[in-house]
Design a protein around this motif. Sequence first.
Motif, PDB file in Angstrom:
ATOM      1  N   VAL A 295       6.306  58.347 138.511  1.00  0.00           N
ATOM      2  CA  VAL A 295       4.945  58.813 138.240  1.00  0.00           C
ATOM      3  C   VAL A 295       4.889  60.334 138.332  1.00  0.00           C
ATOM      4  CG1 VAL A 295       4.178  58.521 140.650  1.00  0.00           C
ATOM      5  CG2 VAL A 295       2.503  58.550 138.794  1.00  0.00           C
ATOM      6  N   GLN A 296       5.630  60.928 139.256  1.00  0.00           N
ATOM      7  CA  GLN A 296       5.766  62.373 139.467  1.00  0.00           C
ATOM      8  C   GLN A 296       4.544  63.035 140.095  1.00  0.00           C
ATOM      9  OE1 GLN A 296       8.605  62.877 139.456  1.00  0.00           O
ATOM     10  NE2 GLN A 296       9.754  62.411 137.613  1.00  0.00           N
ATOM     11  N   SER A 297       3.331  62.576 139.775  1.00  0.00           N
ATOM     12  CA  SER A 297       2.126  63.133 140.408  1.00  0.00           C
ATOM     13  C   SER A 297       0.988  62.141 140.249  1.00  0.00           C
ATOM     14  CB  SER A 297       1.739  64.469 139.763  1.00  0.00           C
ATOM     15  OG  SER A 297       0.502  64.936 140.300  1.00  0.00           O
ATOM     16  N   GLY A 298       0.055  62.156 141.213  1.00  0.00           N
ATOM     17  CA  GLY A 298      -1.131  61.316 141.110  1.00  0.00           C
ATOM     18  C   GLY A 298      -2.283  62.022 140.444  1.00  0.00           C
ATOM     19  N   SER A 299      -2.029  63.214 139.898  1.00  0.00           N
ATOM     20  CA  SER A 299      -3.077  64.014 139.271  1.00  0.00           C
ATOM     21  C   SER A 299      -2.836  64.118 137.765  1.00  0.00           C
ATOM     22  CB  SER A 299      -3.094  65.420 139.884  1.00  0.00           C
ATOM     23  OG  SER A 299      -3.805  66.328 139.069  1.00  0.00           O
ATOM     24  N   ASP A 300      -3.835  63.788 136.976  1.00  0.00           N
ATOM     25  CA  ASP A 300      -3.701  63.903 135.517  1.00  0.00           C
ATOM     26  C   ASP A 300      -3.511  65.353 135.086  1.00  0.00           C
ATOM     27  OD1 ASP A 300      -3.822  61.216 134.914  1.00  0.00           O
ATOM     28  OD2 ASP A 300      -6.006  61.187 134.650  1.00  0.00           O
ATOM     29  N   ALA A 301      -4.132  66.281 135.819  1.00  0.00           N
ATOM     30  CA  ALA A 301      -3.995  67.695 135.466  1.00  0.00           C
ATOM     31  C   ALA A 301      -2.533  68.137 135.595  1.00  0.00           C
ATOM     32  CB  ALA A 301      -4.886  68.557 136.360  1.00  0.00           C
ATOM     33  N   VAL A 302      -1.877  67.695 136.664  1.00  0.00           N
ATOM     34  CA  VAL A 302      -0.474  68.045 136.861  1.00  0.00           C
ATOM     35  C   VAL A 302       0.406  67.343 135.827  1.00  0.00           C
ATOM     36  CG1 VAL A 302       1.486  67.916 138.452  1.00  0.00           C
ATOM     37  CG2 VAL A 302      -0.787  68.517 139.310  1.00  0.00           C
ATOM     38  N   LEU A 303       0.114  66.085 135.544  1.00  0.00           N
ATOM     39  CA  LEU A 303       0.901  65.351 134.537  1.00  0.00           C
ATOM     40  C   LEU A 303       0.790  66.025 133.174  1.00  0.00           C
ATOM     41  CD1 LEU A 303       0.155  61.619 135.454  1.00  0.00           C
ATOM     42  CD2 LEU A 303       2.220  62.947 135.940  1.00  0.00           C
ATOM     43  N   THR A 304      -0.377  66.555 132.850  1.00  0.00           N
ATOM     44  CA  THR A 304      -0.548  67.278 131.586  1.00  0.00           C
ATOM     45  C   THR A 304       0.297  68.545 131.584  1.00  0.00           C
ATOM     46  OG1 THR A 304      -2.802  66.427 131.306  1.00  0.00           O
ATOM     47  CG2 THR A 304      -2.215  68.427 130.074  1.00  0.00           C
ATOM     48  N   ALA A 305       0.297  69.277 132.696  1.00  0.00           N
ATOM     49  CA  ALA A 305       1.117  70.486 132.798  1.00  0.00           C
ATOM     50  C   ALA A 305       2.601  70.155 132.701  1.00  0.00           C
ATOM     51  CB  ALA A 305       0.818  71.208 134.111  1.00  0.00           C
ATOM     52  N   MET A 306       2.983  68.975 133.184  1.00  0.00           N
ATOM     53  CA  MET A 306       4.371  68.530 133.094  1.00  0.00           C
ATOM     54  C   MET A 306       4.728  68.005 131.695  1.00  0.00           C
ATOM     55  SD  MET A 306       4.844  66.292 136.585  1.00  0.00           S
ATOM     56  CE  MET A 306       4.968  67.027 138.215  1.00  0.00           C
ATOM     57  N   THR A 311      -1.050  58.958 131.592  1.00  0.00           N
ATOM     58  CA  THR A 311      -2.034  59.268 132.623  1.00  0.00           C
ATOM     59  C   THR A 311      -1.753  58.430 133.871  1.00  0.00           C
ATOM     60  OG1 THR A 311      -3.564  57.547 131.893  1.00  0.00           O
ATOM     61  CG2 THR A 311      -3.784  59.737 130.856  1.00  0.00           C
ATOM     62  N   VAL A 312      -2.410  58.788 134.951  1.00  0.00           N
ATOM     63  CA  VAL A 312      -2.269  58.007 136.184  1.00  0.00           C
ATOM     64  C   VAL A 312      -2.770  56.586 135.953  1.00  0.00           C
ATOM     65  CG1 VAL A 312      -2.972  57.805 138.596  1.00  0.00           C
ATOM     66  CG2 VAL A 312      -2.477  60.057 137.627  1.00  0.00           C
ATOM     67  N   LYS A 313      -3.837  56.432 135.161  1.00  0.00           N
ATOM     68  CA  LYS A 313      -4.365  55.101 134.861  1.00  0.00           C
ATOM     69  C   LYS A 313      -3.318  54.247 134.162  1.00  0.00           C
ATOM     70  CE  LYS A 313      -8.109  52.700 132.472  1.00  0.00           C
ATOM     71  NZ  LYS A 313      -9.319  52.847 131.604  1.00  0.00           N
ATOM     72  N   GLU A 314      -2.561  54.837 133.241  1.00  0.00           N
ATOM     73  CA  GLU A 314      -1.526  54.084 132.530  1.00  0.00           C
ATOM     74  C   GLU A 314      -0.376  53.700 133.471  1.00  0.00           C
ATOM     75  OE1 GLU A 314      -1.949  55.720 127.953  1.00  0.00           O
ATOM     76  OE2 GLU A 314      -0.950  56.996 129.454  1.00  0.00           O
ATOM     77  N   PHE A 315      -0.041  54.605 134.381  1.00  0.00           N
ATOM     78  CA  PHE A 315       0.967  54.257 135.387  1.00  0.00           C
ATOM     79  C   PHE A 315       0.484  53.078 136.223  1.00  0.00           C
ATOM     80  CE2 PHE A 315       2.366  54.630 139.823  1.00  0.00           C
ATOM     81  CZ  PHE A 315       3.735  54.493 139.661  1.00  0.00           C
ATOM     82  N   ARG A 316      -0.775  53.112 136.631  1.00  0.00           N
ATOM     83  CA  ARG A 316      -1.323  52.009 137.417  1.00  0.00           C
ATOM     84  C   ARG A 316      -1.286  50.694 136.627  1.00  0.00           C
ATOM     85  NH1 ARG A 316      -4.432  53.290 141.940  1.00  0.00           N
ATOM     86  NH2 ARG A 316      -4.848  55.516 142.283  1.00  0.00           N
ATOM     87  N   THR A 317      -1.532  50.788 135.335  1.00  0.00           N
ATOM     88  CA  THR A 317      -1.475  49.590 134.486  1.00  0.00           C
ATOM     89  C   THR A 317      -0.086  48.963 134.521  1.00  0.00           C
ATOM     90  OG1 THR A 317      -3.199  50.425 133.000  1.00  0.00           O
ATOM     91  CG2 THR A 317      -1.727  48.715 132.131  1.00  0.00           C
ATOM     92  N   GLN A 330       9.401  44.500 142.921  1.00  0.00           N
ATOM     93  CA  GLN A 330       9.573  45.734 143.685  1.00  0.00           C
ATOM     94  C   GLN A 330       9.637  46.898 142.707  1.00  0.00           C
ATOM     95  OE1 GLN A 330      10.114  46.178 147.262  1.00  0.00           O
ATOM     96  NE2 GLN A 330       9.283  44.102 147.325  1.00  0.00           N
ATOM     97  N   ILE A 331       8.841  47.933 142.958  1.00  0.00           N
ATOM     98  CA  ILE A 331       8.820  49.101 142.073  1.00  0.00           C
ATOM     99  C   ILE A 331       9.135  50.347 142.877  1.00  0.00           C
ATOM    100  CG2 ILE A 331       7.354  50.581 140.633  1.00  0.00           C
ATOM    101  CD1 ILE A 331       5.942  48.061 139.675  1.00  0.00           C
ATOM    102  N   ALA A 332      10.052  51.158 142.360  1.00  0.00           N
ATOM    103  CA  ALA A 332      10.368  52.461 142.948  1.00  0.00           C
ATOM    104  C   ALA A 332       9.738  53.536 142.073  1.00  0.00           C
ATOM    105  CB  ALA A 332      11.879  52.659 143.013  1.00  0.00           C
ATOM    106  N   THR A 333       9.390  54.660 142.667  1.00  0.00           N
ATOM    107  CA  THR A 333       8.814  55.742 141.876  1.00  0.00           C
ATOM    108  C   THR A 333       9.299  57.093 142.379  1.00  0.00           C
ATOM    109  OG1 THR A 333       6.754  56.510 140.844  1.00  0.00           O
ATOM    110  CG2 THR A 333       6.702  56.107 143.225  1.00  0.00           C
ATOM    111  N   ASP A 334       8.940  58.152 141.657  1.00  0.00           N
ATOM    112  CA  ASP A 334       9.343  59.527 141.990  1.00  0.00           C
ATOM    113  C   ASP A 334       8.116  60.413 142.100  1.00  0.00           C
ATOM    114  OD1 ASP A 334      11.907  58.571 141.539  1.00  0.00           O
ATOM    115  OD2 ASP A 334      12.013  59.382 139.508  1.00  0.00           O
TER     116      ASP A 334
END
Length: 603
Positions: A295-306, A311-317, A330-334
């Motif tokens: 996921v790399q970040s829980g913030s959409d603003a940061v994900l956009t900069a990356m 989006t975080v919503k899509e990751f949650r989906t 079991q799910i691993a993330t970064d």
Amino acid sequence: MEDIEDLLAGNGGVAPGFRLPLTSVGLNPKKKIPIKPKQFLVQDPLQSIKIPGTQSDSEYMAGQLSAYGYTLTDTAEDADLWLINTCTVKSPSQSAMDTIISKGKSAKKPLVVAGCVPQGSRNLKELEGVSIVGVQQIDRVVEVVEETLKGHEVRLLNRRTLPALELPKVRKNKFVEILPINVGCLGACTYCKTKHARGHLGSYTVDSLVRRVKTVISEGVREIWLSSEDTGAYGRDIGVNLPILLNAIIAELPSTGSTMLRVGMTNPPYILEHLEEIAEVLRHPCVYSFLHVPVQSGSDAVLTAMNREYTVKEFRTVVDTLSKLVPGMQIATDIICGFPGETDDDFAVTVELIKQYKFAQVHISQFYPRPGTPAARMKKVPSAVVKKRSRELTAVFESFTPYNGMEGQIERIWITDIATDGTHLVGHTKGYIQVLVDAPESLLGASAMVRITSVGRWSVFGEVIEVLNHASKDKTSNETNAGLEGCSPCSANDEPCACTKEPDPCSCAVECGDSRAGTTISANGMPTGNQNLDEQLIRKRKTIVSERSEKTVPLEQPQAKKSMEEVRASIMKWNFVDKALLAGIFLSFFMVVASTVFLWFRT
């Protein structure tokens, strides 16, 4: 050697290729003239984290060198040549490479550098005076090594076709096949240097991968790890997709469940449209119910900069759907802490995301600017703040107790490794939870039913109650592949990884803590320190007393005990040696008595 582009350094560059992390090998010919050294060393300075993608390249290079007459060695100082396989994902990895190169030059060792760093940054000052082999040219590592040993500086970087899957290979663990399914990626993350080296997506065909699966199963492999920069993107360049490949591979797995499939790291954008199909695959009894989704970040603003393209919503989906459809998923993330522009609020929502899902595995890394990437030009978060956030998130993650409540459960596990304590064997449940069992090494490669006896933060302990598939009785087991690496979870202080021992490959999509440094090759050296090509290296296991094998449940039928009469009868049977020893004892006693009497009369 008609297409070794730059036999002499400095003749210009070629388009960068693609590749991943880092390793080295050492070669040491027995003759003075270094034409065909007989032994080589594999070394990797940052061994705490295993990177499947890198391991695969390293295993292929070691396999070719071995097939050509080189053998593994364990003494770096005796090496005639060091081969360093590198990762460009993070600064610590490249720094480790620089250290190894410096040591090699000081020791006057010929050097060959492979992997992402030379492919993506061929003009680095540290690479002056060393040979380079590109990520798509690992099938020609023997040529590069031989030319380097003759005193030539070789640069082989042009992109051509994907290396053949059938190349000779020396597995670090004979029970685990690391199978690259594609190289490169479709993303353009602003912090990532890997795409500069690995290039655009290039997928192996379904048929070629299925053929490889059939081969490794016949060789006794018990786990197949699908590896790539982004598994989810597989096939988009050749008109197929990941579910098509997975179903084709599953059809070849033994119905007994003796060989398991582990799906590698995949980013959210490329599996959103296949979630139900992926879930069906992960439910299959021969597939681990485990997936690494950064996921790399829980913030959409940061994900956009990356420029992460979700989006975080899509990751949650992705997480919610797979958790709902796959029992025991079991799910691993970064997570990257301190990406340029990350505010306190951005970090706070990231912490809340991790708290909500309580992931059992989180790879936590601090942001490192990679030269030449857009993120390197962005305004940085102060390093003290980055470290503080990393420590805070690590403390939150380490407060989780993901395995509480497992005591007493009966689980099937697949045993493929030896723990770093030298006492326990390492197995994994279908959810890829690490289980440590006190059992004899003969159970390596076996599948067994265990009862969970206790739980820890990083793994659980179990006792074997039934062996289902015994590797020692499998005639197809490949005895030529040596090397078992102990495993233990890493811990994050200022280290990038905070949890697991076996993350998937670093990639343009993952700024994970899989930073690796180099490995060294020597003509009669073996890996020292940490390794990528180190993945070949064998960690010696402590000798375990025989009582352990007596403790383990149904393995072999115990021999019938001899009766006391038989024991007494066997004791009473004296052979020639027994009689000779007895005669010798009496003769010695007589001589001592005679000498004593003689001295007494003389006195």
